[in-house]
Design an enzyme around this catalytic site. Structure first.
Site, PDB file in Angstrom:
ATOM      1  N   SER A 242       1.708 -37.223 131.915  1.00 25.46           N
ATOM      2  CA  SER A 242       0.858 -38.258 132.484  1.00 25.46           C
ATOM      3  C   SER A 242       0.758 -38.092 133.988  1.00 25.46           C
ATOM      4  O   SER A 242       1.517 -37.336 134.601  1.00 25.46           O
ATOM      5  CB  SER A 242       1.432 -39.649 132.173  1.00 25.46           C
ATOM      6  N   SER A 280      -1.482 -37.958 126.955  1.00 26.29           N
ATOM      7  CA  SER A 280      -1.370 -38.081 128.413  1.00 26.29           C
ATOM      8  C   SER A 280      -1.870 -39.443 128.866  1.00 26.29           C
ATOM      9  O   SER A 280      -2.893 -39.935 128.398  1.00 26.29           O
ATOM     10  CB  SER A 280      -2.188 -36.976 129.092  1.00 26.29           C
ATOM     11  N   ASP A 282      -3.421 -41.012 131.974  1.00 22.97           N
ATOM     12  CA  ASP A 282      -4.043 -40.630 133.246  1.00 22.97           C
ATOM     13  C   ASP A 282      -4.751 -41.857 133.821  1.00 22.97           C
ATOM     14  O   ASP A 282      -5.887 -42.169 133.445  1.00 22.97           O
ATOM     15  CB  ASP A 282      -5.038 -39.491 133.027  1.00 22.97           C
TER      16      ASP A 282
END
Length: 358
Positions: A242, A280, A282
């Site tokens: 991340s 992830s 983000d």
């Protein structure tokens, strides 16, 4: 042995064409302060974790003053408190705190306990965002406390920002190298005025083969025999990782324009080799100090200025360049780290990077 760590520009490598601010940091935007609380311990638990605090208007205007703000989510496998109200009101009056996944609850509780005016604070929701440091730090330790939040808040200051293995970035890994906190800034011209765009990241994503600097496939040229790769792929989602990106500017923007600025940060992430993988998280927050809102005063917010949409492009360029450089700085300044279960994550070899980019 750990080599001397140096920021990217001190290696003679520039990203983009725009000029940087005096510190090449998010604190080049006047009023912003950054501080860290770093937790590194081996007895009895192995801890490589911490908290990073960003104060949009410094200590003196915390809670009582606000700024226009927005956010963007590229892939949402992560946690961020307070984003619902930020998106609803388009305003930010709290600190932004970066930490580990297992520290979100403790940090959120800590900043609420530290607020000196609960009546005023009740109208805001603190921003606490995370990336996962459980590869290097014992994820079951729940080590962070209100005291660590207080330490990070007390540590905040303008000027140079500590980078690498500090604060929330202490246990983070990026493109299979040790990483953590990184920052950069750009100066842009809008309607004859010079404004600053500053970026700070907590980087914890990506595969080595995808890592690029200025378009050069740096990661693909550094073999596992030269620098070992942490075997993180045996843990579900850990290979995805991340990143939290904080964008600040003193250009007077609306909350909607802050949303737009936040989305452009993703382009800087893509330039380094981030793809927003399924596992992830983000997240980007962007805010503008160009209009300061006095939240404790009655009446209208007057004398607001907003950049016209047609003149906003230089700010977009600035945030892309600054995001890319901030990510690379997080790698350049981090050191080889030994952690939980004897795991080791190695630093980016700077001499090799210089040789490749020549």
């Amino acid at each position: 042995m750990t080599s001397k760590r140096t920021r990217l520009r001190e290696l003679g490598i520039k990203v983009g064409a725009l000029p940087i601010g005096p510190w090449n940091a998010i604190t080049d935007v006047p009023g912003i302060e950054v501080g860290h609380a770093t937790v590194q311990d081996d007895t009895p638990l192995v801890l490589r974790t911490g908290v990073t605090a960003i104060l949009p208007l410094g200590k003196n205007k915390l809670w009582s003053h606000g700024v226009f703000a927005g956010s963007s989510v590229f892939n949402g496998y992560g946690e961020m408190t307070g984003r619902g109200w930020l998106e609803e009101a388009g305003q930010l009056s709290s600190p932004i705190l970066l930490t580990s996944y297992y520290g979100v609850g403790a940090v959120h509780r800590g900043i609420n306990q530290l607020c000196d005016d609960k009546d005023t604070h009740s109208g805001t929701h603190p921003i606490v965002a995370e990336t996962w440091d459980g590869w290097l730090s014992d994820p079951n330790a729940f080590a962070l406390t209100t005291e660590h939040v207080a330490q990070a808040m007390k540590d905040t200051q303008a000027g140079p920002v500590k980078e690498g293995c500090v604060g929330g970035g202490t246990g983070m890994v990026c493109h299979d190298f040790k990483a953590g906190i990184g920052t950069s800034s750009r100066q842009v011209s809008v309607l004859g005025e010079t404004y600053t765009v500053g970026v700070l990241v907590q980087a914890n994503y990506g595969d080595r083969k995808d890592f690029r600097i200025n378009g050069v496939p740096v990661g693909a040229q550094i073999t596992e025999e030269e620098v070992p790769v942490p075997d993180r792929k045996r843990v579900p989602h850990v290979e995805d990782g991340s990143i939290i990106i904080i964008v600040a500017t003193d250009a007077p923007l609306s909350s909607k324009q802050c949303d737009r600025l936040a989305r452009r940060a993703t382009l800087g992430l893509g330039r380094t080799g981030g793809f927003g993988h399924n596992g992830s998280g983000d997240y980007t927050i962007a805010f503008s100090t160009g209009n300061i809102l006095r939240l404790r005063e009655e009446g209208m917010h007057e004398h607001l200025k907003i950049v016209p949409e047609k003149d906003i492009n230089p700010l977009f360029h600035g945030v892309v360049e600054a995001t890319e450089e901030a990510i690379v700085n997080s790698l350049c300044m981090a050191v080889t780290t030994h952690g939980y279960k004897g795991r080791v994550v190695h630093e980016l070899p700077l001499e090799r990077v210089v040789d490749m980019l020549r």
